[in-house]
Design an enzyme around this catalytic site. Structure first.
Site, PDB file in Angstrom:
ATOM      1  CG  LEU A 187      -1.852  -1.324   1.245  1.00  0.00           C
ATOM      2  CD1 LEU A 187      -2.973  -1.023   2.381  1.00  0.00           C
ATOM      3  CD2 LEU A 187      -2.596  -1.446   0.036  1.00  0.00           C
TER       4      LEU A 187
ATOM      5  NE  ARG B  16       6.101  -1.532  -3.931  1.00  0.00           N
ATOM      6  CZ  ARG B  16       5.892  -2.286  -2.892  1.00  0.00           C
ATOM      7  NH1 ARG B  16       5.531  -1.640  -1.801  1.00  0.00           N
ATOM      8  NH2 ARG B  16       5.911  -3.518  -2.977  1.00  0.00           N
TER       9      ARG B  16
ATOM     10  CG  ASN C  27      10.503 -10.644 -12.854  1.00  0.00           C
ATOM     11  OD1 ASN C  27      10.962 -11.112 -13.778  1.00  0.00           O
ATOM     12  ND2 ASN C  27       9.135 -10.235 -12.386  1.00  0.00           N
TER      13      ASN C  27
ATOM     14  CB  CYS D 162      11.554  -3.120  -5.330  1.00  0.00           C
ATOM     15  SG  CYS D 162      11.708  -2.184  -6.729  1.00  0.00           S
TER      16      CYS D 162
ATOM     17  CB  CYS E 177      18.232 -12.686   4.954  1.00  0.00           C
ATOM     18  SG  CYS E 177      17.162 -14.009   3.873  1.00  0.00           S
TER      19      CYS E 177
END
Length: 414
Positions: free
Chosen positions: A78, A80, A139, A196, A370
């Site tokens: 949300l 973007r 991608n 991103c 990660c």
């Protein structure tokens, strides 16, 4: 003017009123608005770029808009992806986008393809009578696939890409100019360009680039102005600067220099060395997929930390991510530093081993994590190449997102 499919479309009185700011412009007029209503545009993706694209194409009166996506709306979208909202979190992006588009303009038709775009279905989808294809993806495998399918079928490809504070815009149309492969014949090496999800993106940036893509689409459909064929615009939001560079057609291009019937849609994930359909992070090295990497759960990690086991937990996220959330008792070494250390050792330089890898003992069991488990798998692959025992290294399934879900619900997620 591009040769679009010849169709007829009349405007109702309500439509004339709706598009009155268009039809009073001599460059558009009634004939131009009829042309937009008769047009068909296929939009790949309903995310950051796809959101402003879908909204403005619907508002402009494009009669038939195709949407290709298979994801669901996530709360993190949300920031973007403005076509979606809190009320549609967990809902199919196609359903969410369609509802908003039809609320904006009920006179359009929305065609939905709830499936990942792949070599096996691209020609079927692209071949369903589209005037333009607009690439709203994020991608490299899908970008190459979109380009090759468009070249094969002779369809213009309105291209846009975004990363952090920078964006790119062009129109690739091999009939009149270069294609994407004329400029980028080969993808970048795996790991060179983060996604991103790894690198982030300024929320308003896809609005800027997506709106420009919509502008190029309208120009092409109306046959007005100077489309970005043979040019690429580079946008820097921090400097608020625009630069345009020329893109020349490559006479030896592996795709647009050969006959259309000879163009083959290949395995683009293998070609690019990364998966196309991953909604969190993408793998950046092939080695991680080839290794038999063992895993542990976040509950195993919690137990090891609480029991004082002879285990070292390593967080390989980037430093700015540590400011968001962190698991106490972990060693923090970013994946890029581990990769540089590996490259330095393999290149005969020992400096990185002395400054970074000295903190990672080779005789201890290592748990690497990660955000979701991809970069940590890559890091294990790097370490295994320079002498660390693969049998002593474990990838934490789900990363810190799993920790937040299963161990510490109060932890922020991103």
């Amino acid at each position: 003017m591009l040769s679009l499919h010849q169709r007829q479309a009349d405007l109702s009185n309500d439509e004339v009123k709706r598009y009155s700011r268009h039809v009073i412009m001599p460059e558009v007029g009634m004939e131009g608005q009829r042309r937009l209503k008769a047009s068909s545009v296929l939009l790949i993706g309903t995310g950051g770029l796809g959101s402003p694209l879908a909204l403005y194409l619907a508002a402009a009166g494009i009669g038939r808009i195709g949407l290709v996506d298979y994801d669901v709306v996530d709360f993190t979208n949300l920031q973007r992806q403005v076509i979606h909202g809190v009320s549609t979190v967990g809902v199919s992006k196609l359903e969410s986008a369609e509802a908003r588009m039809l609320d904006l303009n009920p006179d359009i038709e929305v065609v939905k393809y709830n499936e990942p775009l792949m070599s096996e279905n691209a020609l079927r989808i692209f071949g369903e009578d589209w005037d333009l294809v607009i690439d709203g993806t994020d991608n490299f495998p899908t970008r190459y696939l979109v380009n090759d399918a468009c070249v094969k079928l002779g369809i213009p490809n309105v291209y846009g890409s975004i990363f952090r504070f920078e964006g790119q815009l062009s129109v690739f149309h091999a009939v009149e100019g270069p294609c994407y492969r004329c400029m980028f014949p080969e993808p970048p090496p795996p790991g060179l360009v983060p996604s991103c999800a790894e690198g982030g993106v300024l929320g308003i940036l896809p609005g800027t680039i997506g709106t420009m893509q919509a502008t190029e689409a309208i120009k092409l459909l109306l046959g007005i102005g100077d489309p970005m064929i043979g040019r690429m615009m580079l946008y820097d939001a921090l400097e608020m600067s625009f630069q345009t560079i020329r893109v020349r057609k490559d006479p030896t291009c592996p795709v647009c220099s050969i006959a259309a019937e000879n163009i083959q849609l290949i395995d683009y994930e293998q070609f690019c060395g990364m998966p196309a359909h991953d909604h969190s992070e993408f793998s950046s090295v092939d080695e991680a997929d080839e290794l038999d990497i063992k895993t542990v759960t976040v509950h195993d990690v919690k137990a090891a930390l609480e029991n004082g086991d002879d285990v070292l937990v390593i967080d390989v996220r980037d430093p700015h991510e540590w400011d968001i959330s962190v698991i106490d008792g972990t060693l923090k070494i970013p994946k890029p530093d581990i990769q540089l250390a590996k490259n330095g050792i393999q290149g005969g330089r020992r400096l990185w081993e002395e400054t970074i890898l000295k903190d990672i003992p080779k005789d201890k069991t290592l748990y690497l994590h990660c955000r979701s488990g991809v970069r940590s798998a890559d890091s294990i692959a790097f370490l295994s190449e320079i002498g660390y025992d693969l049998a002593k290294m474990y990838n934490v399934e789900g990363g810190i997102l799993a920790w937040a879900d299963e161990i510490d619900p109060a932890m922020p997620k991103y």
